[in-house]
Design a protein around this motif. Structure first.
Motif, PDB file in Angstrom:
ATOM      1  N   ILE A 370       0.858  -1.185   0.000  1.00  0.00           N
ATOM      2  CA  ILE A 370       0.000   0.000   0.000  1.00  0.00           C
ATOM      3  C   ILE A 370       0.901   1.243   0.000  1.00  0.00           C
ATOM      4  O   ILE A 370       1.768   1.397   0.885  1.00  0.00           O
ATOM      5  CB  ILE A 370      -0.934   0.005   1.220  1.00  0.00           C
ATOM      6  CG1 ILE A 370      -1.800  -1.288   1.244  1.00  0.00           C
ATOM      7  CG2 ILE A 370      -1.824   1.235   1.225  1.00  0.00           C
ATOM      8  CD1 ILE A 370      -2.645  -1.430   2.488  1.00  0.00           C
ATOM      9  N   PHE A 373       1.335   4.143   3.234  1.00  0.00           N
ATOM     10  CA  PHE A 373       0.467   3.633   4.312  1.00  0.00           C
ATOM     11  C   PHE A 373       0.842   4.231   5.669  1.00  0.00           C
ATOM     12  O   PHE A 373      -0.025   4.518   6.491  1.00  0.00           O
ATOM     13  CB  PHE A 373       0.567   2.094   4.367  1.00  0.00           C
ATOM     14  CG  PHE A 373      -0.369   1.471   5.365  1.00  0.00           C
ATOM     15  CD1 PHE A 373      -1.738   1.391   5.123  1.00  0.00           C
ATOM     16  CD2 PHE A 373       0.105   0.976   6.583  1.00  0.00           C
ATOM     17  CE1 PHE A 373      -2.596   0.813   6.044  1.00  0.00           C
ATOM     18  CE2 PHE A 373      -0.743   0.413   7.508  1.00  0.00           C
ATOM     19  CZ  PHE A 373      -2.100   0.331   7.232  1.00  0.00           C
ATOM     20  N   ILE A 392      -8.978  -3.890   1.755  1.00  0.00           N
ATOM     21  CA  ILE A 392      -8.164  -4.371   0.633  1.00  0.00           C
ATOM     22  C   ILE A 392      -8.120  -5.899   0.630  1.00  0.00           C
ATOM     23  O   ILE A 392      -8.176  -6.536  -0.438  1.00  0.00           O
ATOM     24  CB  ILE A 392      -6.750  -3.764   0.712  1.00  0.00           C
ATOM     25  CG1 ILE A 392      -6.808  -2.272   0.395  1.00  0.00           C
ATOM     26  CG2 ILE A 392      -5.803  -4.475  -0.242  1.00  0.00           C
ATOM     27  CD1 ILE A 392      -5.472  -1.557   0.511  1.00  0.00           C
ATOM     28  N   GLU A 412       1.977  -3.735   5.675  1.00  0.00           N
ATOM     29  CA  GLU A 412       1.017  -3.300   4.656  1.00  0.00           C
ATOM     30  C   GLU A 412       1.250  -4.029   3.339  1.00  0.00           C
ATOM     31  O   GLU A 412       0.853  -3.547   2.275  1.00  0.00           O
ATOM     32  CB  GLU A 412       1.120  -1.779   4.448  1.00  0.00           C
ATOM     33  CG  GLU A 412       2.424  -1.292   3.849  1.00  0.00           C
ATOM     34  CD  GLU A 412       3.500  -0.994   4.862  1.00  0.00           C
ATOM     35  OE1 GLU A 412       4.458  -0.313   4.501  1.00  0.00           O
ATOM     36  OE2 GLU A 412       3.383  -1.422   6.035  1.00  0.00           O
ATOM     37  N   VAL A 451      -6.734   5.076  -1.585  1.00  0.00           N
ATOM     38  CA  VAL A 451      -5.348   4.618  -1.515  1.00  0.00           C
ATOM     39  C   VAL A 451      -4.967   3.992  -2.851  1.00  0.00           C
ATOM     40  O   VAL A 451      -5.833   3.652  -3.671  1.00  0.00           O
ATOM     41  CB  VAL A 451      -5.143   3.583  -0.387  1.00  0.00           C
ATOM     42  CG1 VAL A 451      -5.407   4.189   0.966  1.00  0.00           C
ATOM     43  CG2 VAL A 451      -6.024   2.351  -0.611  1.00  0.00           C
ATOM     44  N   VAL A 453      -1.850   1.210  -4.665  1.00  0.00           N
ATOM     45  CA  VAL A 453      -0.896   0.162  -4.334  1.00  0.00           C
ATOM     46  C   VAL A 453       0.118  -0.002  -5.446  1.00  0.00           C
ATOM     47  O   VAL A 453      -0.138   0.360  -6.610  1.00  0.00           O
ATOM     48  CB  VAL A 453      -1.602  -1.201  -4.095  1.00  0.00           C
ATOM     49  CG1 VAL A 453      -2.525  -1.122  -2.892  1.00  0.00           C
ATOM     50  CG2 VAL A 453      -2.360  -1.661  -5.330  1.00  0.00           C
TER      51      VAL A 453
END
Length: 496
Positions: A370, A373, A392, A412, A451, A453
């Motif tokens: 992520i 994070f 997620i 994460e 968010v 990734v």
């Protein structure tokens, strides 16, 4: 030993220990109850049951066999009989009629009178013969004439038809001055008495013998088994297996209980002297009859114990399996996301690698991180970060196949293994997941959060280790971060 195998071994040992503890406890309890019951039954048989049975049979025998003795005694004191002899035995039909009346009225097999003056043997059919002291058949008469007792009970074949066994009560007849003038009495067929004894055996469920003072077996019932356990009855108790060892003690007892063993089977007997008849009554009960009910109870108890033990073991087994499964889930599952943890993925990846190598199919790995994070945790708090991790993880579950494995690899980071998937297809899966995560809103305390990734994709190479396989995915992830994040990087496709 592998942890799973070790847990299974511990589980099995616990089940075995519980099994032996429960079975041992049940068996000891059942056996102790069985032997206590046997002891109580034995005491009841020896001290109560057989003595009462003997008393009841003795009462029956007194009623059925002593009655003819009283009839013979009455005949010996009958003034008609004595007067008829004293006046010279002039009218034989009168005596024949008298004897017929005695026989018919009292239900005897026969009635008789033997005169000492004429030695004539009077019966219900007249004079049968003359008694001769030299004839072996008439030895009884000389014995009765010289004895001091008033009467005797004799088992012989004096009475016609020849060879027919009868029980005869011979009673001395005296005139008014006490002089011996003859012998009178009545007879019962031995078959009649045998039927009585057989009836007693059926009524009381015992084997019954009647013996004289010398141990000769006078009568026995027609039950399948006799008091010695012999299929071919012996003539006296000194020849009867089992009884022969205690025969002297039997003939000395007025009332006593004994035990003996024959052909491996235990017998209980009660002996009762019959003084009126000078006989001994022996009541025999095989132990298997006494113990059969408690033996059945023992078998039923053991069966119930085994059934109960198996049910309890089944419940314990299921409880242990469920507990073990719960422990395994706790040990192999990330509590926050519900995905497999890193420990579980180590095992699963080894399995996937083994299957891919055996089936010669491609195996790929996606390592997802992520972006920024830590900033989310610092600005929104750890609870917000936990919410994003959980959401997620749900996105991964919703977009992967059942054969794919996803786990929480680090704080994460998520690692995904894709079976039977080449590098290009795995890259497409990674891109799809990146886009879905980027386009999703994650709500926390009424605030919508977004968010992104970064992901790295690697292809398993034959012969490499799990660490090497994952390390190359980490290298691709690091490259994606260095190129600006929110993107997917994969290994170059090697040309054959």
């Amino acid at each position: 030993m592998a942890p799973a195998q070790q847990r299974l071994t511990t589980h099995s040992r616990l089940i075995v220990v519980i099994f032996f503890l429960m079975c041992g406890g049940f068996v000891l309890t059942s056996l102790s109850t069985y032997y206590v019951s046997r002891a109580e039954i034995r005491d009841a048989i020896i001290n109560t049951e057989l003595p009462l049975t003997a008393d009841n049979i003795y009462s029956e025998i007194q009623k059925d066999l002593v009655r003819p003795t009283l009839i013979a005694s009455m005949m010996a004191r009958d003034t008609f009989l004595r007067d008829w002899v004293l006046v010279g035995e002039r009218n034989t039909p009168q005596m024949t009629h008298y004897l017929n009346e005695i026989r018919n009225h009292y239900g005897a097999t026969s009635s008789f009178f033997v005169s000492d003056r004429t030695h004539a043997y009077y019966s219900t059919r007249g004079i049968l013969r003359k008694v001769n002291d030299q004839d072996p058949r008439d030895a009884w008469y000389a014995r009765v004439r010289s004895m001091k007792e008033t009467h005797e009970i004799n088992v012989d074949s004096d009475e016609p038809p020849p060879g027919a066994m009868s029980i005869t009560i011979n009673h001395r007849v005296l005139d008014y001055n006490g002089n011996f003038i003859g012998v009178t009495g009545v007879s019962l067929s031995a078959d009649t008495v045998t039927r009585l004894v057989d009836e007693y055996q059926k009524r009381y469920g015992r084997n019954i013998l009647l013996t004289d003072a010398e141990g000769k077996i006078i009568l026995r019932g027609k039950a399948p088994r006799n008091a010695g356990g012999q299929s071919a009855p012996a003539s006296d108790i000194f020849k009867t297996p089992g009884l022969r060892d205690i025969a002297p003690a039997i003939l000395k007892a007025s009332s006593a209980s004994f035990e003996y063993t024959n052909d491996g089977e235990r017998h209980f007997i009660n002996v009762r002297a019959l003084p009126e008849l000078k006989w001994f009554l022996i009541v025999d009960k095989p132990a298997h009859q006494a113990y059969s009910a408690v033996q059945r109870s023992l078998l039923i108890n053991l069966l119930l114990c085994l059934t109960t033990t198996m049910i309890v073991l089944g419940i314990v087994h299921l409880a242990l399996l469920r507990h073990q499964q719960q422990l395994e889930v706790i040990a192999t599952t990330d509590r926050l996301t519900g995905l497999a943890n890193r420990r579980a993925l180590d095992v699963l990846l080894k399995q996937k690698i083994h299957e891919a190598s055996r089936q010669k199919t491609p195996l790929t790995a996606i390592l997802i991180d992520i972006d920024h994070f830590r900033t989310i945790n610092d600005t929104r708090g750890q609870l917000a970060g936990d919410r994003i991790l959980s959401e997620i993880a749900q996105t991964l579950r919703n977009n992967l196949r059942a054969s794919d494995v996803a786990c929480r690899w680090g704080g994460e980071e998520f690692l995904i293994s894709l079976a039977d998937t080449d590098l290009e297809a795995a890259t497409q899966v990674a891109c799809t997941l990146r886009e879905k995560i980027e386009n999703s809103l994650y709500f926390f305390e009424n605030e919508a959060l977004r968010v992104s990734v970064s992901a790295g994709v690697s292809l398993f190479r034959t012969g490499e280790t799990v660490d090497d396989f994952v390390a190359r995915a980490e290298a691709m992830l690091q490259r994606a971060k260095e190129e600006g994040r929110n993107r997917v990087c994969r290994e170059p496709i090697e040309s054959n």
